[in-house]
Design a protein around this motif. Structure first.
Motif, PDB file in Angstrom:
ATOM      1  N   ILE A 146      11.586 -11.477 -25.188  1.00 43.47           N
ATOM      2  CA  ILE A 146      10.205 -11.704 -24.764  1.00 43.47           C
ATOM      3  C   ILE A 146      10.148 -12.808 -23.704  1.00 43.47           C
ATOM      4  O   ILE A 146      10.913 -13.769 -23.746  1.00 43.47           O
ATOM      5  CB  ILE A 146       9.340 -12.076 -25.978  1.00 43.47           C
ATOM      6  CG1 ILE A 146       9.411 -10.981 -27.043  1.00 43.47           C
ATOM      7  CG2 ILE A 146       7.903 -12.335 -25.571  1.00 43.47           C
ATOM      8  CD1 ILE A 146       8.833 -11.391 -28.387  1.00 43.47           C
ATOM      9  N   ILE A 147       9.202 -12.675 -22.765  1.00 45.84           N
ATOM     10  CA  ILE A 147       8.974 -13.693 -21.733  1.00 45.84           C
ATOM     11  C   ILE A 147       7.577 -14.253 -21.908  1.00 45.84           C
ATOM     12  O   ILE A 147       6.585 -13.515 -21.875  1.00 45.84           O
ATOM     13  CB  ILE A 147       9.154 -13.113 -20.323  1.00 45.84           C
ATOM     14  CG1 ILE A 147      10.592 -12.621 -20.132  1.00 45.84           C
ATOM     15  CG2 ILE A 147       8.800 -14.156 -19.267  1.00 45.84           C
ATOM     16  CD1 ILE A 147      10.806 -11.827 -18.866  1.00 45.84           C
ATOM     17  N   GLY A 202      11.630 -14.474 -31.125  1.00 43.61           N
ATOM     18  CA  GLY A 202      12.352 -13.647 -30.165  1.00 43.61           C
ATOM     19  C   GLY A 202      11.944 -13.849 -28.723  1.00 43.61           C
ATOM     20  O   GLY A 202      12.042 -12.928 -27.915  1.00 43.61           O
ATOM     21  N   VAL A 203      11.472 -15.052 -28.363  1.00 45.13           N
ATOM     22  CA  VAL A 203      11.137 -15.347 -26.973  1.00 45.13           C
ATOM     23  C   VAL A 203      12.401 -15.798 -26.248  1.00 45.13           C
ATOM     24  O   VAL A 203      13.001 -16.810 -26.612  1.00 45.13           O
ATOM     25  CB  VAL A 203      10.050 -16.430 -26.869  1.00 45.13           C
ATOM     26  CG1 VAL A 203       9.814 -16.819 -25.408  1.00 45.13           C
ATOM     27  CG2 VAL A 203       8.751 -15.948 -27.506  1.00 45.13           C
ATOM     28  N   LEU A 239       0.187  -9.913 -19.524  1.00 41.52           N
ATOM     29  CA  LEU A 239       1.424 -10.653 -19.743  1.00 41.52           C
ATOM     30  C   LEU A 239       1.386 -11.381 -21.088  1.00 41.52           C
ATOM     31  O   LEU A 239       0.315 -11.780 -21.558  1.00 41.52           O
ATOM     32  CB  LEU A 239       1.613 -11.691 -18.630  1.00 41.52           C
ATOM     33  CG  LEU A 239       1.652 -11.163 -17.199  1.00 41.52           C
ATOM     34  CD1 LEU A 239       1.560 -12.320 -16.208  1.00 41.52           C
ATOM     35  CD2 LEU A 239       2.912 -10.351 -16.960  1.00 41.52           C
ATOM     36  N   PHE A 240       2.556 -11.578 -21.657  1.00 42.02           N
ATOM     37  CA  PHE A 240       2.670 -12.306 -22.916  1.00 42.02           C
ATOM     38  C   PHE A 240       2.583 -13.805 -22.649  1.00 42.02           C
ATOM     39  O   PHE A 240       3.209 -14.334 -21.730  1.00 42.02           O
ATOM     40  CB  PHE A 240       4.007 -11.985 -23.595  1.00 42.02           C
ATOM     41  CG  PHE A 240       4.147 -12.568 -24.967  1.00 42.02           C
ATOM     42  CD1 PHE A 240       3.659 -11.893 -26.075  1.00 42.02           C
ATOM     43  CD2 PHE A 240       4.768 -13.798 -25.164  1.00 42.02           C
ATOM     44  CE1 PHE A 240       3.783 -12.423 -27.354  1.00 42.02           C
ATOM     45  CE2 PHE A 240       4.898 -14.339 -26.424  1.00 42.02           C
ATOM     46  CZ  PHE A 240       4.400 -13.651 -27.527  1.00 42.02           C
ATOM     47  N   SER A 247       5.282  -7.679 -23.227  1.00 42.64           N
ATOM     48  CA  SER A 247       6.154  -8.746 -23.707  1.00 42.64           C
ATOM     49  C   SER A 247       7.293  -9.087 -22.747  1.00 42.64           C
ATOM     50  O   SER A 247       7.831 -10.187 -22.809  1.00 42.64           O
ATOM     51  CB  SER A 247       6.738  -8.388 -25.076  1.00 42.64           C
ATOM     52  OG  SER A 247       7.511  -7.202 -24.980  1.00 42.64           O
ATOM     53  N   ARG A 248       7.626  -8.165 -21.836  1.00 50.03           N
ATOM     54  CA  ARG A 248       8.740  -8.472 -20.938  1.00 50.03           C
ATOM     55  C   ARG A 248       8.641  -7.841 -19.549  1.00 50.03           C
ATOM     56  O   ARG A 248       8.695  -8.527 -18.537  1.00 50.03           O
ATOM     57  CB  ARG A 248      10.064  -8.046 -21.569  1.00 50.03           C
ATOM     58  CG  ARG A 248      11.262  -8.389 -20.681  1.00 50.03           C
ATOM     59  CD  ARG A 248      12.597  -8.064 -21.287  1.00 50.03           C
ATOM     60  NE  ARG A 248      13.667  -8.399 -20.359  1.00 50.03           N
ATOM     61  CZ  ARG A 248      14.180  -9.606 -20.225  1.00 50.03           C
ATOM     62  NH1 ARG A 248      13.724 -10.609 -20.970  1.00 50.03           N
ATOM     63  NH2 ARG A 248      15.147  -9.842 -19.354  1.00 50.03           N
ATOM     64  N   ASP A 249       8.482  -6.519 -19.494  1.00 48.96           N
ATOM     65  CA  ASP A 249       8.681  -5.802 -18.239  1.00 48.96           C
ATOM     66  C   ASP A 249       7.730  -6.242 -17.132  1.00 48.96           C
ATOM     67  O   ASP A 249       8.125  -6.339 -15.965  1.00 48.96           O
ATOM     68  CB  ASP A 249       8.552  -4.291 -18.465  1.00 48.96           C
ATOM     69  CG  ASP A 249       9.695  -3.723 -19.294  1.00 48.96           C
ATOM     70  OD1 ASP A 249      10.663  -4.466 -19.548  1.00 48.96           O
ATOM     71  OD2 ASP A 249       9.614  -2.548 -19.693  1.00 48.96           O
TER      72      ASP A 249
END
Length: 361
Positions: free
Chosen positions: A57-58, A99-100, A318-319, A349-351
């Motif tokens: 995750i970002i 999980g970041v 965006l996360f 969460s990422r892309d």
């Protein structure tokens, strides 16, 4: 000179593992799996129980509190306990629990400009150097949204060059307003022009505008005023023509765009009510609002996400977590529960962040 006042008041792990380690492994695996990332089969985990599923995750809304920043707040009598208690290890621990993989760091309100240009330049440089050191010392874990000493134009232009050319920052972080001016104010055009030239990512964070200091003392500023200031800034950028004149700036609006999604129809009707703004939005209000990015920090719940998801496509969400004010786990849970599609969760969460920030690819 602009004067500002601030007032801060599941799959189980093998039973041979210690219970604490087993609990952490179940939480991390569950959070990553829920957001659409694979975890190793049970048989593989049994063979190598020490391995952790890869964090993916970002987080684009993650605050840090460099020592110089805390010292400045203390000297000015600004009481912000979450920042005073912050540490690098606390950031990493919170990220690991959910999980970041990477947090793009920023300075939160009140920002680095507290009434004096020279002091703001020094504080911005110290904060940016500190953030860049985190990025260097923890490869892959941290990024940088560099602070600018706005409304000091010359200082901000100098810091843009230093942030991108020397520190290799991922973007800049701006407050939604500075004194009595919002981001679309023509006074900021020289900075916007340079950011547009660099095709910069501009992360924004709400603050308390001069107009609304102590306007409703019984209600904390974060409850109403911050979200409202974000909406003011969005309206300012759209209706002054800033968004249209500088189309290569990639704006990120915190907290799901504040109250804008709820006021969406009113934004769309603005040119009908005031035709004089039509020339500033040649491609229309809807085009500009759907071009922006919005993070889910503090709005990872059905009421807010339902409105945001109706206004913009998933590709623009965006996360974000607003750490240290909230946790990564809060937001993993909220995103997972609201978005049933695994592909949508992966984008949020990422892309989407990877597509926005080249270094993350």
């Amino acid at each position: 000179m602009i004067k500002r006042r601030f007032s801060r008041t599941c799959v189980c792990c093998p039973p041979v593992l210690p219970e604490r380690a087993a609990s952490r492994r179940r939480f991390l695996a569950g959070g990553i799996a829920a957001l659409g990332y694979g975890v190793a089969p049970a048989r593989v985990r049994a063979q190598a129980p020490a391995a952790q599923p890869p964090a993916s995750i970002i987080d684009v809304h993650h605050h840090i509190a460099p020592p110089a920043y805390n010292q400045e707040l203390i000297a000015r009598g600004i009481n912000e306990p979450p920042l005073l208690r912050w540490s690098v290890q606390k950031s990493l621990d919170d990220m690991d629990k959910a999980g970041v993989a990477t947090a793009i760091t920023s300075i939160t309100t009140p920002g680095v400009w507290l009434g004096d240009n020279n002091a703001a330049r020094r504080l911005a440089r110290k904060c940016n150097d500190y953030a860049a050191t985190l990025m260097r010392d923890h490869p892959g874990r941290f990024g940088v949204f560099a602070s600018l000493p706005l409304p000091d134009l010359d200082g901000s232009l100098q810091e843009i060059g230093y942030a991108f050319d020397t520190l290799k920052a991922d973007g800049v972080g701006l407050m939604t307003s500075f004194g009595d001016k919002w981001l679309g104010d023509p006074a900021f055009d020289p900075v916007m022009e340079e950011l547009n030239r660099r095709k910069a990512v501009v992360y924004t964070h709400p603050t308390l505008a001069d107009c609304c200091n102590r306007i409703l003392p019984v209600v904390h500023r974060a409850v109403v005023e911050f979200q409202t200031d974000t909406s003011r800034a969005i309206g300012s950028v759209v209706f002054t023509g800033t968004a249209a004149r500088y189309p290569d700036i990639r704006f990120i609006w915190s907290h799901g765009g504040g109250t804008m999604p709820f006021l969406y129809e009113r934004f769309l009707r603005m040119p009908q009510l005031y035709p004089n703004v039509q020339a500033n939005i040649p491609r229309g209000v809807e085009f500009e609002l759907k071009k922006f990015y919005y993070d889910v920090a503090q709005v990872a719940h059905p009421a807010a996400l339902a409105s945001l998801a109706k206004v913009v496509p998933v590709s623009q969400i965006l996360f974000g977590t607003d750490f240290p004010y909230r946790t990564s786990a809060d937001h993993v849970k909220g995103v997972t529960e609201f978005f049933p599609d695994e592909g949508d969760r992966r984008k949020i969460s990422r892309d989407n962040a990877v597509g926005l920030i080249a270094r993350l690819k």
